[in-house]
Design an enzyme around this catalytic site. Structure first.
Site, PDB file in Angstrom:
ATOM      1  CB  CYS A 247      35.871  36.335  44.990  1.00 41.83           C
ATOM      2  SG  CYS A 247      36.750  36.625  46.532  1.00 41.83           S
ATOM      3  NE  ARG A 252      38.104  39.337  43.266  1.00 44.82           N
ATOM      4  CZ  ARG A 252      38.346  38.731  42.115  1.00 44.82           C
ATOM      5  NH1 ARG A 252      38.014  39.312  40.977  1.00 44.82           N
ATOM      6  NH2 ARG A 252      38.918  37.545  42.074  1.00 44.82           N
TER       7      ARG A 252
END
Lengths: 293, 145
Positions: A247, A252
């Site tokens: 990410c 994430r």
């Protein structure tokens, strides 16, 4: 002494049902010896506003990262941190947090680098616990420091570095950022501060599956069938694939790493924590702009 | 950018934070967060507020400079964003009710003086610096209007 697993029917469909507990299970086992609950949030003060009774705080930014080098704590640092929180090697550690467990999954991934044997996520995280009107407290528990052995961090199994990603080009990769970041329109997350990448786009060949698609409206993980529809169906992952996820700084994508490794059971999934803030600033690495891999 | 000395209220807040040991500074920030005044009814319409996208969680603010040149500040941030609320509340407590010149004289680097860098991280503190610069810009614009 490890605690019993949560036998909730939904979890039994996942490849590794033992890595999840439900809010019901946690409420029932909250006072069991051998359990430590830790909250890990994006907001550094959220724990202080009220947390699950007995839970300790684990902050990604100020505790899991090395303060100088862009890296995680080392074996000594991790042992000190765990000991301080009252966690020993045989503790059942249950993590939960805000934003669909985004940061809790990140903390879980970091504990995996040190091979903590029994670490689980609370399905639905902080939001579900609160939605069910379960108790919160501002009392910070006084934990008796534990003994935690110094374990060398193992970066070879679930972590990927930039050179390894370059060698991985052409093999399955999942970019979990927002569509705007993937296409190169945005250099950072919508509504978030600019964290500095000089180029926009994605790693060539990476498929776009924004991380939060794995979560249902109530913050719990989607059922296995739905997850398969997304990752095997839409993103075309095959059983046995060697997969890299990334990410912006690797947080994430920890959530997606958890889904692929533990819920769907792909055998080799690595999180590239350098992610776009490294790749998008690196000289002469290939970059693809636009909506297609 | 403008630099100057801290007004007595902000100086006292800085003193309050830096005189505490580490973890207790977070408790003080939590108290600020809890004490952030609610928005007055007239700002029920979010379109009347300016969003501060540099904050990790949504923050809205409104700045009024009244006829006698006194600045009034209003903030809105959700309870799930206590750090952002705490920063807003510090600015509220330190700047609301001051004259425009005093607000504009606030040193931009003041957010780094609270002793929160290691506890909260510089990245998170950037949001407060952004709030301050937006407040100053609105004060300048409204005074010019």
């Amino acid at each position: 002494m490890a605690l019993p697993y949560d036998s909730a029917a939904k979890f039994q469909d996942y490849a590794h049902p033992e890595v999840l507990v439900s809010t019901e299970w946690l409420a029932e086992h909250l006072d069991d010896p051998g359990l430590v609950v830790a909250e890990s949030d994006e907001d550094v003060l959220l724990y202080e506003t009220g947390h699950i009774p007995g839970a300790v705080k684990l902050d990604w930014h100020t505790e899991l990262n090395d303060p100088d080098t862009r890296d995680y704590v080392d074996g000594q640092g991790f042992a000190r941190l765990m000991a301080k929180k009252g966690i020993s090697r045989d503790t059942t550690l249950v993590l939960y947090g805000d934003r669909n467990n985004w940061w809790a999954a990140y903390a879980l991934w970091v504990t995996t680098l040190f091979g903590h044997p029994d670490v689980r996520l609370l399905d639905g995280g902080r939001a579900k616990w609160i939605a069910e009107d379960r108790p919160l407290t501002r009392d910070v528990p006084e934990r008796i420091p534990a003994d935690y052995p110094v374990i060398d961090r193992d970066d070879t199994q679930v972590r990927a570095f930039r050179l390894q990603v370059e060698q991985h080009l052409g093999q399955p990769m999942i970019d979990v950022r927002s569509p705007g970041e993937y296409s190169g329109q945005l250099l950072h997350m919508p509504d978030y501060p600019q964290e500095g990448a000089v180029r926009g786009g994605h790693i060539p060949g990476a498929r776009s599956v924004p991380w939060a698609r794995a979560a249902a409206e109530d913050g719990t993980f989607r059922e296995r069938k739905e997850l398969e529809g997304i990752y095997a169906g839409e993103a075309g992952l095959q059983p046995g694939d060697d997969i890299v996820v990334y990410c912006r700084i690797g947080e994430r994508s920890s959530h997606t790493w958890f889904v692929l490794q533990h819920l769907l059971g792909y055998p080799h999934v690595r999180n590239y924590d350098g992610s776009w803030t490294e790749w998008g600033n690196s000289v002469r690495v290939p970059i693809k702009r636009g909506e297609t891999p | 950018m403008t630099t100057g000395t801290l007004n007595p209220r902000l100086a006292e807040i800085v003193e309050d934070f830096t005189s505490l040991p580490g973890q207790e500074r977070l408790q003080l920030l939590l108290e600020f967060s809890d004490d952030l005044p609610a928005l007055p009814e007239r700002y029920a319409d979010r379109d009347l507020l300016e969003q501060v996208p540099e904050c990790q969680s949504p923050l809205f603010l409104a700045v009024e400079v009244d006829d006698s040149g006194v600045v009034h500040l209003f903030f809105d941030a959700p309870p799930e964003a206590p750090t952002t609320r705490g920063f807003a509340s510090i600015l509220q407590a330190g700047l609301d009710g001051l004259g425009a010149d005093e607000v504009l004289a606030t040193p931009d680097e003041f957010t780094g003086q609270l002793g929160l860098n290691d506890l909260v991280s510089p990245l998170r503190l950037r949001g407060m610096a952004a709030m301050l610069s937006r407040i100053k810009r609105q004060v300048r614009n409204q005074r010019a209007a």
